[in-house]
Design an enzyme around this catalytic site. Sequence first.
Site, short mmCIF file in Angstrom:
data_model
loop_
_atom_site.label_atom_id
_atom_site.label_comp_id
_atom_site.label_asym_id
_atom_site.label_seq_id
_atom_site.Cartn_x
_atom_site.Cartn_y
_atom_site.Cartn_z
CB SER A 1 -11.52 9.79 -3.02
OG SER A 1 -10.49 10.11 -2.06
CG HIS B 1 -1.94 0.95 1.21
ND1 HIS B 1 -1.75 2.31 1.58
CD2 HIS B 1 -3.15 0.84 0.85
CE1 HIS B 1 -2.91 3.04 1.51
NE2 HIS B 1 -3.75 2.32 0.96
CD GLU C 1 -5.36 1.78 -2.89
OE1 GLU C 1 -6.61 1.84 -2.58
OE2 GLU C 1 -4.30 1.77 -2.23
C1 PEP Z 1 -6.74 3.14 0.55
O1 PEP Z 1 -6.21 3.80 1.33
O2 PEP Z 1 -6.62 1.92 0.05
C2 PEP Z 1 -7.95 4.09 -0.04
C3 PEP Z 1 -8.22 3.99 -1.21
O3 PEP Z 1 -8.55 5.26 0.77
P1 PEP Z 1 -9.71 6.39 0.61
O4 PEP Z 1 -10.61 5.36 0.02
O5 PEP Z 1 -9.86 6.78 1.95
O6 PEP Z 1 -9.22 7.11 -0.41
#
Ligand code: PEP
Length: 250
Positions: A213, A95, A167
């Site tokens: 998000s 991550h 991500e």
């Molecule tokens: C994450 O940390 O994997 C993530 C997608 O966080 P958020 O949905 O809060 O942006």
Amino acid sequence: MRKPFICGNWKMNTRGECGVALAKAVAAGIPAGSEVEVGVCPPACYLGGVGAAVAGSAVGLGAQNMLAEADGAFTGEINPAMLNDLGCRYVILGHSERRQFFGETNEGVSKKTDAALAAGLVPIVCVGETLEQREGNQTEAVVAEQIAGSLAGISAEQLPTVVIAYEPVWAIGTGKVASPEQAEAVHAHIRKLLSDKFGSEAAEKVRIQYGGSVKPGNAAELLGQPNIDGALVGGASLKAEDFLGIIAAA
Ligand code: PEP
């Protein structure tokens, strides 16, 4: 052909009782016969309690990290055998917060991916560019390096078990979501990279989640893209209603 997979990453949030209540509410809210795969990844100390709460339900248990070592002198760490013992099905690896705050590298993520697969766990391998890298037109190159490095040791036979989470770092926890077009372009790029390295048959089977998000209000459009096969959800996975709204949109 690819089953949508929505997974909640609770990060360092919740406490024992409220995590159990959240997990139970999610399990209870998934409609019977749902075609969506669902997972929750609580903090490691709550894996046992949350695992018991979702046992026998449609919700799978996942960890947020692990060490790629057998039992031994590694104070503070947990390994794949322990995750198996706790009933985990998934483990999030690499991550961006682990890469950013704990110095995780593609090489380390590759070792963990191999160890997770050897233990029968489904690795959720995270990749994504920073805002600076996106603005410098480096997104494709950064993601290519992360994919090549993090999956360096696996075979085409193993690939379909792996889940990739794209991500973009600038979209995580910021409320700034990638547009469906921006996300789809990177997802298609990732599938092409996988196809070049492992062959198209294996690459077509891999689920590529989007993370950053995701909310009930933007999930349907993102998940409607041809190469977006699910979501890794941070903030919105901490409220059962929001998380269930995303599952319903998949
Ligand atoms: C994450 O940390 O994997 C993530 C997608 O966080 P958020 O949905 O809060 O942006």
